[in-house]
Motif scaffolding. Structure first.
Motif, PDB file in Angstrom:
ATOM      1  N   ILE A  54      -0.088  12.801   9.199  1.00  0.00           N
ATOM      2  CA  ILE A  54      -0.351  13.314   8.597  1.00  0.00           C
ATOM      3  C   ILE A  54      -1.473  13.715   8.272  1.00  0.00           C
ATOM      4  N   SER A  55      -1.860  14.701   8.202  1.00  0.00           N
ATOM      5  CA  SER A  55      -3.005  15.988   8.246  1.00  0.00           C
ATOM      6  C   SER A  55      -4.639  15.113   7.374  1.00  0.00           C
ATOM      7  N   GLN A  56      -5.040  15.760   7.617  1.00  0.00           N
ATOM      8  CA  GLN A  56      -6.320  15.394   7.581  1.00  0.00           C
ATOM      9  C   GLN A  56      -6.776  15.617   5.718  1.00  0.00           C
ATOM     10  N   ARG A  57      -6.373  17.191   6.160  1.00  0.00           N
ATOM     11  CA  ARG A  57      -6.441  17.526   4.403  1.00  0.00           C
ATOM     12  C   ARG A  57      -5.378  17.061   4.170  1.00  0.00           C
ATOM     13  N   MET A  58      -4.079  16.577   4.023  1.00  0.00           N
ATOM     14  CA  MET A  58      -3.259  16.611   2.992  1.00  0.00           C
ATOM     15  C   MET A  58      -3.298  14.855   2.244  1.00  0.00           C
ATOM     16  N   LEU A  59      -4.225  13.893   3.487  1.00  0.00           N
ATOM     17  CA  LEU A  59      -4.454  12.809   3.429  1.00  0.00           C
ATOM     18  C   LEU A  59      -5.591  12.910   1.337  1.00  0.00           C
ATOM     19  N   THR A  60      -6.873  13.606   2.348  1.00  0.00           N
ATOM     20  CA  THR A  60      -7.654  13.966   1.393  1.00  0.00           C
ATOM     21  C   THR A  60      -7.295  14.110  -0.008  1.00  0.00           C
ATOM     22  N   LEU A  61      -6.185  15.037  -0.229  1.00  0.00           N
ATOM     23  CA  LEU A  61      -5.920  15.678  -1.135  1.00  0.00           C
ATOM     24  C   LEU A  61      -5.560  14.918  -2.213  1.00  0.00           C
ATOM     25  N   THR A  62      -4.242  14.035  -1.700  1.00  0.00           N
ATOM     26  CA  THR A  62      -2.976  13.304  -1.934  1.00  0.00           C
ATOM     27  C   THR A  62      -3.986  11.951  -2.578  1.00  0.00           C
ATOM     28  N   LEU A  63      -5.104  11.333  -1.632  1.00  0.00           N
ATOM     29  CA  LEU A  63      -5.807  10.824  -2.271  1.00  0.00           C
ATOM     30  C   LEU A  63      -6.715  10.723  -3.929  1.00  0.00           C
ATOM     31  N   ARG A  64      -6.856  11.916  -4.004  1.00  0.00           N
ATOM     32  CA  ARG A  64      -8.272  12.316  -4.980  1.00  0.00           C
ATOM     33  C   ARG A  64      -7.245  12.370  -6.195  1.00  0.00           C
ATOM     34  N   ASN A  65      -5.946  12.625  -5.712  1.00  0.00           N
ATOM     35  CA  ASN A  65      -4.736  12.688  -6.993  1.00  0.00           C
ATOM     36  C   ASN A  65      -4.421  11.535  -7.573  1.00  0.00           C
ATOM     37  N   LEU A  66      -3.926  10.139  -6.215  1.00  0.00           N
ATOM     38  CA  LEU A  66      -3.796   9.533  -7.061  1.00  0.00           C
ATOM     39  C   LEU A  66      -5.032   8.498  -7.399  1.00  0.00           C
ATOM     40  N   GLU A  67      -6.189   8.994  -7.156  1.00  0.00           N
ATOM     41  CA  GLU A  67      -7.604   9.037  -7.899  1.00  0.00           C
ATOM     42  C   GLU A  67      -7.798   8.937  -8.918  1.00  0.00           C
ATOM     43  N   ARG A  68      -7.426  10.785  -9.355  1.00  0.00           N
ATOM     44  CA  ARG A  68      -7.850  10.932 -10.592  1.00  0.00           C
ATOM     45  C   ARG A  68      -6.734  10.713 -11.485  1.00  0.00           C
ATOM     46  N   ASP A  69      -5.498  10.074 -10.882  1.00  0.00           N
ATOM     47  CA  ASP A  69      -4.143   9.637 -11.188  1.00  0.00           C
ATOM     48  C   ASP A  69      -5.161   7.435 -12.651  1.00  0.00           C
ATOM     49  N   GLY A  70      -5.671   7.313 -11.294  1.00  0.00           N
ATOM     50  CA  GLY A  70      -6.056   6.280 -11.397  1.00  0.00           C
ATOM     51  C   GLY A  70      -5.032   5.147 -10.949  1.00  0.00           C
ATOM     52  N   LEU A  71      -4.443   5.216  -9.931  1.00  0.00           N
ATOM     53  CA  LEU A  71      -3.521   4.568  -9.230  1.00  0.00           C
ATOM     54  C   LEU A  71      -4.035   4.017  -8.354  1.00  0.00           C
ATOM     55  N   VAL A  72      -5.305   4.578  -7.169  1.00  0.00           N
ATOM     56  CA  VAL A  72      -5.635   4.141  -6.355  1.00  0.00           C
ATOM     57  C   VAL A  72      -7.721   4.641  -6.734  1.00  0.00           C
ATOM     58  N   SER A  73      -8.248   2.963  -6.020  1.00  0.00           N
ATOM     59  CA  SER A  73      -9.784   3.351  -6.522  1.00  0.00           C
ATOM     60  C   SER A  73     -10.075   3.466  -5.198  1.00  0.00           C
ATOM     61  N   ARG A  74     -11.347   4.695  -5.308  1.00  0.00           N
ATOM     62  CA  ARG A  74     -12.114   4.618  -3.879  1.00  0.00           C
ATOM     63  C   ARG A  74     -13.176   4.346  -3.931  1.00  0.00           C
ATOM     64  N   GLU A  75     -13.881   3.737  -3.478  1.00  0.00           N
ATOM     65  CA  GLU A  75     -15.055   2.994  -3.464  1.00  0.00           C
ATOM     66  C   GLU A  75     -15.752   3.145  -1.570  1.00  0.00           C
ATOM     67  N   VAL A  76     -17.310   3.357  -1.745  1.00  0.00           N
ATOM     68  CA  VAL A  76     -17.762   4.612  -0.395  1.00  0.00           C
ATOM     69  C   VAL A  76     -19.042   4.323  -0.313  1.00  0.00           C
TER      70      VAL A  76
END
Lengths: 123, 123
Positions: A54-76
């Motif tokens: 997986i590329s950085q780009r696709m990892l970021t994009l896919t995680l963002r979509n999952l977060e947007r849809d409420g399937l994954v939570s992101r904690e900074v």
DNA sequence: CCGTATCCGACGCGATACTG
DNA sequence: CAGTATCGCGTCGGATACGG
């Protein structure tokens, strides 16, 4: 519901609802990320190395979509170096069983499908 | 298999096997055609009108792929006018349950996903 | 009736380079 | 470490026109 009417779930609204979900699921990386996160919380770099290719780009994009849809939570975490952790939400976890059902079907039928393709080829 | 190791089915070979199947399933029309054929044998024109919005081109292509993979059988009757009938094979029928599992998940989670998107939007 | 052929736009995704 | 920006290619699928 009569014997041949359960597929109304699929045919439903012309397939729009189902396909909207499938589009989110069926891209190249979504299911792999969700399955990987099923082990527990992981940070960005951990995901990157646990998902080969997986590329950085696709990892970021896919995680963002999952977060947007409420399937994954992101904690900074405001640290140096930065640490960002991703966790499956309950909704995200609930996707695993149906995904496994499909995965089982896939693995069960690979031999049949490949045989069928070989036979189709030879014509 | 321990509690968090069932997803090995998904992560398996790096997701290659599963994604190969998903790619066949996840295009725009495959599941709709399979679900429609679950009612029984149908001819080309019947499928065309039972699946709103599909073009002749995509109906043909998708049916060919399904035939190639042994999920649908194609029977040509040498008549005038020509009659071509499509039927789900046992393998094709076996795809329905896991597809329904996914469809159920989709419909159950549409509200949650749309709410999450709206919340994500507002930032 | 049941396709096939061709053109064409849209999008997914990888590679690469650059930031806080 | 965890991204974002830009480019370019490959594929999917719609519109249209034509053939057995």
């Amino acid at each position: 519901m009569s014997e041949y009417e359960h597929t109304c779930l699929i045919r439903g609204d012309g397939g729009q609802t189902l396909r909207a979900i499938l589009d989110r699921i069926c891209n190249k990386w979504t299911l792999l990320i969700v399955a990987t996160l099923d082990r527990g919380t992981l940070r960005f770099s951990d995901l990157a190395q646990q998902i080969p290719g997986i590329s950085q780009r696709m990892l970021t994009l896919t995680l963002r979509n999952l977060e947007r849809d409420g399937l994954v939570s992101r904690e900074v975490h405001a640290e140096v170096p930065p640490r960002v952790e991703y966790t499956l939400t309950p909704a995200g976890k609930s996707l695993i069983p149906p995904a496994l059902a499909l995965a089982s079907w896939a693995i069960e039928h690979v031999p049949h499908i490949e045989a069928s393709r070989a036979a189709y080829q030879a014509r």
